[in-house]
Motif scaffolding. Structure first.
Motif, PDB file in Angstrom:
ATOM      1  N   VAL A  11      49.012  47.427  40.686  1.00 20.92           N
ATOM      2  CA  VAL A  11      47.867  46.677  40.208  1.00 20.92           C
ATOM      3  C   VAL A  11      47.513  45.638  41.260  1.00 20.92           C
ATOM      4  CG1 VAL A  11      47.011  45.142  38.409  1.00 20.92           C
ATOM      5  CG2 VAL A  11      48.562  46.999  37.823  1.00 20.92           C
ATOM      6  N   ASN A  12      46.269  45.596  41.628  1.00 24.24           N
ATOM      7  CA  ASN A  12      45.807  44.618  42.609  1.00 24.24           C
ATOM      8  C   ASN A  12      45.335  43.377  41.859  1.00 24.24           C
ATOM      9  OD1 ASN A  12      44.916  43.264  44.794  1.00 24.24           O
ATOM     10  ND2 ASN A  12      43.492  44.829  45.502  1.00 24.24           N
ATOM     11  N   VAL A  13      46.217  42.400  41.724  1.00 28.41           N
ATOM     12  CA  VAL A  13      45.929  41.200  40.949  1.00 28.41           C
ATOM     13  C   VAL A  13      44.837  40.373  41.625  1.00 28.41           C
ATOM     14  CG1 VAL A  13      46.907  39.057  40.040  1.00 28.41           C
ATOM     15  CG2 VAL A  13      48.236  41.157  39.979  1.00 28.41           C
ATOM     16  N   GLU A  14      44.875  40.307  42.937  1.00 36.09           N
ATOM     17  CA  GLU A  14      43.875  39.503  43.648  1.00 36.09           C
ATOM     18  C   GLU A  14      42.466  40.014  43.387  1.00 36.09           C
ATOM     19  OE1 GLU A  14      44.828  39.316  47.772  1.00 36.09           O
ATOM     20  OE2 GLU A  14      46.840  38.546  47.394  1.00 36.09           O
ATOM     21  N   GLN A  15      42.290  41.310  43.378  1.00 34.19           N
ATOM     22  CA  GLN A  15      40.957  41.869  43.134  1.00 34.19           C
ATOM     23  C   GLN A  15      40.529  41.624  41.689  1.00 34.19           C
ATOM     24  OE1 GLN A  15      40.275  45.659  44.731  1.00 34.19           O
ATOM     25  NE2 GLN A  15      38.328  45.960  43.730  1.00 34.19           N
ATOM     26  N   LYS A  16      41.463  41.728  40.760  1.00 29.72           N
ATOM     27  CA  LYS A  16      41.126  41.451  39.366  1.00 29.72           C
ATOM     28  C   LYS A  16      40.701  39.997  39.188  1.00 29.72           C
ATOM     29  CE  LYS A  16      43.507  44.846  36.638  1.00 29.72           C
ATOM     30  NZ  LYS A  16      44.306  45.057  35.444  1.00 29.72           N
ATOM     31  N   LEU A  17      41.359  39.093  39.919  1.00 30.81           N
ATOM     32  CA  LEU A  17      40.996  37.679  39.807  1.00 30.81           C
ATOM     33  C   LEU A  17      39.617  37.405  40.398  1.00 30.81           C
ATOM     34  CD1 LEU A  17      44.371  35.906  40.606  1.00 30.81           C
ATOM     35  CD2 LEU A  17      43.272  36.189  38.390  1.00 30.81           C
ATOM     36  N   LYS A  18      39.281  38.111  41.478  1.00 36.69           N
ATOM     37  CA  LYS A  18      37.956  37.931  42.077  1.00 36.69           C
ATOM     38  C   LYS A  18      36.858  38.438  41.151  1.00 36.69           C
ATOM     39  CE  LYS A  18      39.395  38.284  46.892  1.00 36.69           C
ATOM     40  NZ  LYS A  18      39.369  39.118  48.106  1.00 36.69           N
ATOM     41  N   GLU A  19      37.142  39.520  40.427  1.00 37.03           N
ATOM     42  CA  GLU A  19      36.137  40.131  39.559  1.00 37.03           C
ATOM     43  C   GLU A  19      36.186  39.599  38.132  1.00 37.03           C
ATOM     44  OE1 GLU A  19      36.967  44.283  39.845  1.00 37.03           O
ATOM     45  OE2 GLU A  19      36.378  44.399  41.941  1.00 37.03           O
ATOM     46  N   ALA A  20      36.959  38.573  37.886  1.00 34.95           N
ATOM     47  CA  ALA A  20      37.128  38.028  36.543  1.00 34.95           C
ATOM     48  C   ALA A  20      35.825  37.426  36.035  1.00 34.95           C
ATOM     49  CB  ALA A  20      38.215  36.976  36.544  1.00 34.95           C
TER      50      ALA A  20
END
Length: 55
Positions: A11-20
């Motif tokens: 899971v790419n947490v950084e990308q999920k945080l950017k797209e939050a």
């Protein structure tokens, strides 16, 4: 088979945080990413405690 499972679990947490969409989602993603580590630490502690108690 094992590599397929590992690939699916990444899971790419950084990308999920950017797209939050908002801050609440970001907090949920961070908590969700730490839960597996907390569970593993609790299991390890329980095993250590039971082994120490046995002696």
């Amino acid at each position: 088979m094992r590599s397929l499972i590992l690939f699916l679990q990444q899971v790419n947490v950084e990308q999920k945080l950017k797209e939050a969409p908002d801050g609440q989602y970001q907090i949920g993603v961070l908590i969700g990413s730490f839960i597996p580590f907390i569970v593993l630490a609790a299991i390890a502690y329980a095993l250590y405690y039971s082994a120490k108690k046995r002696d």
